[in-house]
Enzyme design. Structure first.
Site, PDB file in Angstrom:
ATOM      1  N   ASP A  59      -8.294  16.526 -14.973  1.00 44.73           N
ATOM      2  CA  ASP A  59      -8.573  15.257 -15.720  1.00 44.73           C
ATOM      3  C   ASP A  59      -8.940  15.246 -17.326  1.00 44.73           C
ATOM      4  O   ASP A  59      -9.134  16.162 -17.753  1.00 44.73           O
ATOM      5  CB  ASP A  59     -10.603  14.522 -15.604  1.00 44.73           C
ATOM      6  CG  ASP A  59     -10.817  13.316 -16.200  1.00 44.73           C
ATOM      7  OD1 ASP A  59      -9.590  12.563 -16.725  1.00 44.73           O
ATOM      8  OD2 ASP A  59     -11.491  12.472 -15.917  1.00 44.73           O
ATOM      9  N   ARG A  78       0.323  -1.453  -0.459  1.00 44.52           N
ATOM     10  CA  ARG A  78      -0.044  -0.388  -0.575  1.00 44.52           C
ATOM     11  C   ARG A  78       0.970   0.843   0.019  1.00 44.52           C
ATOM     12  O   ARG A  78       0.253   2.125  -0.553  1.00 44.52           O
ATOM     13  CB  ARG A  78      -0.845  -0.169   0.903  1.00 44.52           C
ATOM     14  CG  ARG A  78      -2.344   0.600   1.161  1.00 44.52           C
ATOM     15  CD  ARG A  78      -3.519   0.590   1.945  1.00 44.52           C
ATOM     16  NE  ARG A  78      -3.007  -0.094   2.827  1.00 44.52           N
ATOM     17  CZ  ARG A  78      -2.070   0.004   4.184  1.00 44.52           C
ATOM     18  NH1 ARG A  78      -2.141   1.025   4.610  1.00 44.52           N
ATOM     19  NH2 ARG A  78      -2.340  -1.287   5.085  1.00 44.52           N
ATOM     20  N   TYR A 110     -16.931  13.139 -16.543  1.00 47.41           N
ATOM     21  CA  TYR A 110     -17.574  11.903 -16.415  1.00 47.41           C
ATOM     22  C   TYR A 110     -17.859  11.545 -15.519  1.00 47.41           C
ATOM     23  O   TYR A 110     -18.417  12.395 -14.237  1.00 47.41           O
ATOM     24  CB  TYR A 110     -15.381  10.475 -16.069  1.00 47.41           C
ATOM     25  CG  TYR A 110     -15.738   9.792 -16.137  1.00 47.41           C
ATOM     26  CD1 TYR A 110     -16.107   8.862 -17.133  1.00 47.41           C
ATOM     27  CD2 TYR A 110     -15.569   8.957 -15.423  1.00 47.41           C
ATOM     28  CE1 TYR A 110     -15.694   7.312 -16.979  1.00 47.41           C
ATOM     29  CE2 TYR A 110     -15.209   7.859 -14.617  1.00 47.41           C
ATOM     30  CZ  TYR A 110     -15.930   6.631 -16.055  1.00 47.41           C
ATOM     31  OH  TYR A 110     -16.278   4.835 -15.734  1.00 47.41           O
ATOM     32  N   LYS A 115      -6.899   4.361 -19.599  1.00 47.12           N
ATOM     33  CA  LYS A 115      -7.578   4.612 -20.875  1.00 47.12           C
ATOM     34  C   LYS A 115      -6.427   4.426 -21.643  1.00 47.12           C
ATOM     35  O   LYS A 115      -5.886   3.677 -22.714  1.00 47.12           O
ATOM     36  CB  LYS A 115      -8.384   5.283 -20.786  1.00 47.12           C
ATOM     37  CG  LYS A 115      -9.654   5.299 -19.804  1.00 47.12           C
ATOM     38  CD  LYS A 115     -10.825   4.681 -20.977  1.00 47.12           C
ATOM     39  CE  LYS A 115     -11.773   4.763 -18.591  1.00 47.12           C
ATOM     40  NZ  LYS A 115     -12.237   6.199 -18.450  1.00 47.12           N
TER      41      LYS A 115
HETATM   42  C1  LIG Z   1     -12.882   5.780 -17.706  1.00 41.90           C
HETATM   43  C2  LIG Z   1     -12.233   7.627 -17.169  1.00 41.90           C
HETATM   44  C3  LIG Z   1     -12.754   7.905 -15.591  1.00 41.90           C
HETATM   45  C4  LIG Z   1     -12.817   6.875 -14.218  1.00 41.90           C
HETATM   46  O1  LIG Z   1     -11.666   5.758 -14.732  1.00 41.90           O
HETATM   47  P1  LIG Z   1     -12.156   4.104 -14.204  1.00 41.90           P
HETATM   48  O2  LIG Z   1     -10.351   3.877 -14.826  1.00 41.90           O
HETATM   49  O3  LIG Z   1     -12.755   3.480 -15.005  1.00 41.90           O
HETATM   50  O4  LIG Z   1     -11.831   4.148 -12.515  1.00 41.90           O
HETATM   51  C5  LIG Z   1     -12.557   8.990 -15.314  1.00 41.90           C
HETATM   52  N1  LIG Z   1     -12.714  10.106 -16.072  1.00 41.90           N
HETATM   53  C6  LIG Z   1     -12.476   9.776 -17.444  1.00 41.90           C
HETATM   54  C7  LIG Z   1     -12.743  11.271 -18.328  1.00 41.90           C
HETATM   55  C8  LIG Z   1     -12.807   8.556 -17.878  1.00 41.90           C
HETATM   56  O5  LIG Z   1     -12.935   8.723 -19.270  1.00 41.90           O
END
Ligand SMILES: *Cc1c(COP(=O)(O)O)cnc(C)c1O
Length: 390
Positions: free
Chosen positions: A180, A55, A108, A205
């Site tokens: 983000d 952790r 998101y 992603k």
């Molecule tokens: C997929 C996504 C998230 C969340 O990510 P996870 O890995 O699914 O927890 C947050 N912001 C955006 C823009 C995303 O496309």
């Protein structure tokens, strides 16, 4: 100073203390630290100490963090188990009860729920503004505003927030700014160049890039990352050793993948714009995008994300026919992988109410595409045969 492509392969190599060219997977929860209790104490209290207890840190996630921090041009970064872990842990490190956050109407979906439903239970106030309206951010600032949280291009409608304006607003008012940056990836957009303090990612992603892991990243100053790390010790969303290794491996080809994806998406968007069955193509790289000039200023490429709107009556039925007919594009959630995906936001976000959908510009005929690295001629041919069926 090494260039980006070189950094993707070699940054953070000092975290690999073995002689192997490729970093090993440290499949262990605990590390033999030392019999010297002073050294032991140092290991327990050092931020991200890579060989103490999982952790606290892990050598492979430290290496992946070094690569991502260098791409995002921040001092440090922390890798966590999912994008939502990165977002929630970073926000919880930035605000406390009684504080105020300015965020956007469009985020998101889970981030939006976290901001509105979760944080309100903990006494944090959130004001949502229209991201394309700079003045709206400035007018929302209050005495207790501690964070401006943005997302650009935003999900799903690809609207753009003005990074330079927000970076400056944060600096002028002494408010932390956080973005983000998942949709753009650091290949296409480096928010720190505009004075944005903290960058969060769903590394699930583009950064991972192969739809085979979930991960998240928080990038910022050493001081900020230390705060996020302290929270993460308690919230506990550490990324597993194997997934850290997959992330590190995926990162090596990030520049190649994203450039090919940018190229494919632009060509597909230009082709789709000419098809009579489609009334609108939303792509930040098209001249027709209302914020194309701003996108051009702050982005180096326009990503693989685009939205299309089906023309005419029975848009729901037509969207269904297209989804069923496409053979290369798979109907699945998530994005940013090497394979092309397509999703129907109106059914994906059935938990959002109609007003929320409308605010985000979602209709029954909206389809969201994440373009991959397949050959562009095959992607166009796939759409060509699917559109012929409606
Ligand atoms: C997929 C996504 C998230 C969340 O990510 P996870 O890995 O699914 O927890 C947050 N912001 C955006 C823009 C995303 O496309």
């Amino acid at each position: 100073m090494a260039k980006l492509e070189t950094k993707l392969i070699h940054e953070g190599e000092e975290h690999n203390t073995t002689k192997s060219v490729v970093s090993p997977i440290y499949q262990t929860s605990t590390y033999f630290v030392s019999e010297d209790i002073a050294e032991f104490a140092h290991s327990t209290s050092t931020v991200k100490f890579p060989e103490f207890y999982h952790r606290h840190g892990n050598p492979t996630s430290s290496q992946a963090a070094a690569v991502i921090a260098s791409l995002e041009k921040t001092e440090d970064a922390l890798i966590l188990a999912t994008g939502m872990a990165a977002i929630s842990t970073a926000i919880l490190a930035a605000v406390k009860s009684g504080d105020h956050i300015i965020a956007q109407h469009t985020h998101y979906a889970a981030s939006r729920t976290f901001l509105l439903d979760f944080l309100s239970d903990y006494g944090v106030e959130v004001t949502l503004v229209d991201q394309i309206d700079n003045e709206a951010f400035a007018s929302a600032v209050k005495g207790n505003t501690k964070l401006i949280y943005i997302e650009t291009p935003s999900n799903p409608n690809l609207e753009i927030t003005d990074l330079e304006y927000i970076g400056k607003l944060g600096k002028d008012k002494g408010i932390l700014t956080m973005i983000d940056n998942t949709f753009a990836s650091p290949i296409n957009q480096v928010p720190a160049e505009y004075g944005i303090d903290v960058v969060v990612h769903s590394a699930t992603k583009y950064l991972g890039g192969h739809s085979d892991l979930t991960a998240g990243a928080v990038c910022g100053s050493k001081e900020m990352i230390a705060k996020v790390w302290k929270r993460s010790l308690l919230l506990g969303a550490s990324l597993s050793p194997f997934d850290s290794w997959l992330l590190l491996r995926g990162l090596k080809t990030l520049a190649l993948r994203v450039r090919q994806i940018n190229e494919n998406a632009l060509a597909l968007a230009q082709w789709l714009e000419k098809q009579p069955q489609i009334s609108k193509v939303g792509y930040t790289g098209l001249e027709s995008h209302p914020q194309h000039q701003l996108a051009k200023k702050q982005m180096k490429g326009y990503t693989g994300m685009l939205v299309i709107e089906i023309e005419g009556n029975d848009a729901f039925g037509k969207a269904q026919t297209i989804l069923n007919s496409l053979e290369v594009f798979a109907n699945a959630v998530s994005l940013g992988g090497v394979e092309s995906l397509i999703a129907h936001p109106a059914s994906m976000w059935s938990s959002s109410n109609e007003e929320q959908k409308k605010k985000s510009g979602i209709t029954d005929g909206t389809l969201r595409l994440s373009v991959g690295i397949e050959h562009i001629e095959d992607l166009i041919a796939d759409f060509s045969q699917a559109l012929a069926k409606i």
